[in-house]
Design an enzyme around this catalytic site. Structure first.
Site, short mmCIF file in Angstrom:
data_model
loop_
_atom_site.label_atom_id
_atom_site.label_comp_id
_atom_site.label_asym_id
_atom_site.label_seq_id
_atom_site.Cartn_x
_atom_site.Cartn_y
_atom_site.Cartn_z
N HIS A 18 -61.41 -104.32 44.71
CA HIS A 18 -62.01 -105.51 44.11
C HIS A 18 -63.28 -105.94 44.83
O HIS A 18 -64.20 -106.47 44.22
CB HIS A 18 -60.98 -106.65 44.06
CG HIS A 18 -59.89 -106.41 43.06
ND1 HIS A 18 -59.43 -107.38 42.21
CD2 HIS A 18 -59.19 -105.29 42.76
CE1 HIS A 18 -58.48 -106.88 41.43
NE2 HIS A 18 -58.30 -105.61 41.75
N GLY A 78 -71.63 -104.24 46.57
CA GLY A 78 -70.57 -103.24 46.70
C GLY A 78 -69.57 -103.62 47.78
O GLY A 78 -69.08 -104.75 47.83
N ASP A 100 -44.19 -97.84 39.96
CA ASP A 100 -43.37 -96.62 39.90
C ASP A 100 -42.09 -96.86 40.70
O ASP A 100 -41.91 -97.94 41.28
CB ASP A 100 -44.15 -95.37 40.35
CG ASP A 100 -44.29 -95.23 41.86
OD1 ASP A 100 -43.92 -96.17 42.60
OD2 ASP A 100 -44.77 -94.18 42.32
#
Ligand code: HEM
Ligand SMILES: *[C@@H]1O[C@H](CO)[C@@H](O)[C@H](O)[C@H]1NC(C)=O
Length: 362
Positions: A76, A90, A217
């Protein structure tokens, strides 16, 4: 060992003995005063101090919620960058430096706590926020068995402006929109798939707020390939209240599936790369580290940066057979790569898999 017994004993984690971290004197290294560490480059000693602080007080040397969130923070912060518009530094720490602005964006929901913790550590050691975010992400990944050992370069200057809202992809956006945003930041569809290996150590707190810590998962505490397998299974239900924004039906009780992961696993531009990781952990790790190395210095001029990769702990290795969760068969797979059939996988033995939440504060 038979597949069944290996699966039955769930996973076998093999610890790597690492002499340089066990207090064994190495003559070519400099002892870092006040720590148990020795550095090949003495200039990296201060980063070993930061490592100890992070592990003791923020990440707890485990693949828990804090390590997961530190990795999400890397993405993020860094993705606030554009090749076509004049914005964003960035990987510059703007998520912390301009936290008042950026932490209020909807896509950054849930990152305020890690941002505060990392700010405290950075300030205590005189480090910039851009550097602390990348260090914490790499250490957080290293806390997960089966993960690659990422690089760590230090030298990012402080951010000078916040990133605008809208640079972080949302799980409810169409694949076209997500790929366009990633492309604008310099990442190909293949690189996005590689970065999404991160969702193998991930859970959602905010997609369905009634069930915080719901994993993507069945093995959120290991850096294995199960995320790429389980996203390819037919969805059968919701883990909590039902269809929240950005959520679609998942295959397992207690598992969360993002609409974006569902769609990327089935889109012709990304499905074959997605499937290529199912049985190739080494390939997944290599592509993930390559893409992470790029993300870690996005928008930065690395001339004069100091390579302190030696500070990153060696992740424990992991021997796990890629498998269908207990209760699933090949009939539950929704293959989406036209060029190659979905690999044959063994099914884990036992009663149908129920996925447990990631404990808060871990
Ligand atoms: C298409 C791009 C992506 C979308 C739409 C997306 C979306 C999300 C969402 C909605 C969550 C759950 C947040 C919550 O409710 O607490 C999440 C968690 C997470 N994401 Fe992503 N993500 C994307 C790419 C990435 C990338 C590139 C990385 C890292 C390189 C990453 C790392 C993580 C991690 C580690 C978590 C788990 C955080 C935790 O367990 O606390 N994601 N992501
Ligand atoms: C970065 O910003 C922090 C907070 O304002 C400040 O304490 C620190 O000195 C700055 N570091 C550099 C290298 O400019």
């Amino acid at each position: 060992m038979a597949i069944k017994s290996l699966l039955a004993s769930t996973i076998t984690v093999v610890a790597l003995f690492n002499a340089s971290q066990a207090g064994v004197i190495n003559k070519r290294k400099t002892a870092c005063a006040g720590t148990v560490h020795q550095a090949a480059n003495p200039a990296c000693c201060t980063w070993f101090e930061v490592l100890d602080d992070l592990q003791s007080n923020v990440l707890f040397s485990e693949c828990g919620e804090a390590s997961h969130t530190a990795l999400r923070m890397v993405f993020h912060d860094a993705i606030g960058f554009s090749n076509t518009q004049q914005f964003g530094g960035g990987a510059d720490g703007s998520m912390i430096m301009f936290g008042d602005a950026e932490l209020a964006f909807a896509a950054n929901n849930g990152l305020d706590e890690i941002a505060g913790d990392l700010k405290t550590v950075a300030d205590a050691h005189g480090k910039t926020y851009g550097d602390i975010i990348q260090l914490a992400g790499a250490v957080g990944v290293a806390n997960c068995a089966g993960a690659p050992r990422l690089k760590f370069l230090a030298g990012r200057p402080n951010a000078t402006a916040p990133a605008p809202d809208g640079t972080v992809p949302d799980p409810f956006q169409p694949v076209d929109t997500i790929l366009a945003r990633m492309s604008d930041a310099g990442f190909s569809p293949d690189e996005l798939v590689a970065l999404l290996a991160s969702h193998t150590i991930a859970a959602a707190d905010k997609v369905d707020v009634t069930i915080p810590g719901t994993p993507f998962d069945s093995t959120a505490d290991t850096f294995d390939t199960q995320f790429f397998i389980e996203t390819q299974l037919k969805g059968v239900g919701f883990p909590g209240t039902g269809a929240n924004q950005g959520e679609v039906e998942s295959p397992l009780v207690g598992e969360m599936r993002l609409q974006s992961d569902f769609a990327l696993a089935r889109d012709s531009r990304t499905a074959c790369t997605w499937q290529s990781f199912v049985t190739d952990h080494a390939l997944m790790n290599q592509r993930f580290s390559d893409a992470m190395d790029k993300l870690a210095v996005l928008g930065q001029n690395t001339q004069g940066f100091l390579d302190c990769s030696e500070v990153i702990p060696h992740p424990h290795s992991l021997k796990v057979i890629p498998h269908l969760p207990a209760g699933k068969t090949s009939a539950d797979v929704e293959p989406a790569c036209a060029a190659t059939p979905f690999p044959d996988l063994p099914t884990a033995p036992g009663a149908a898999t129920t996925v447990k939440p990631v404990p808060p504060g871990s």
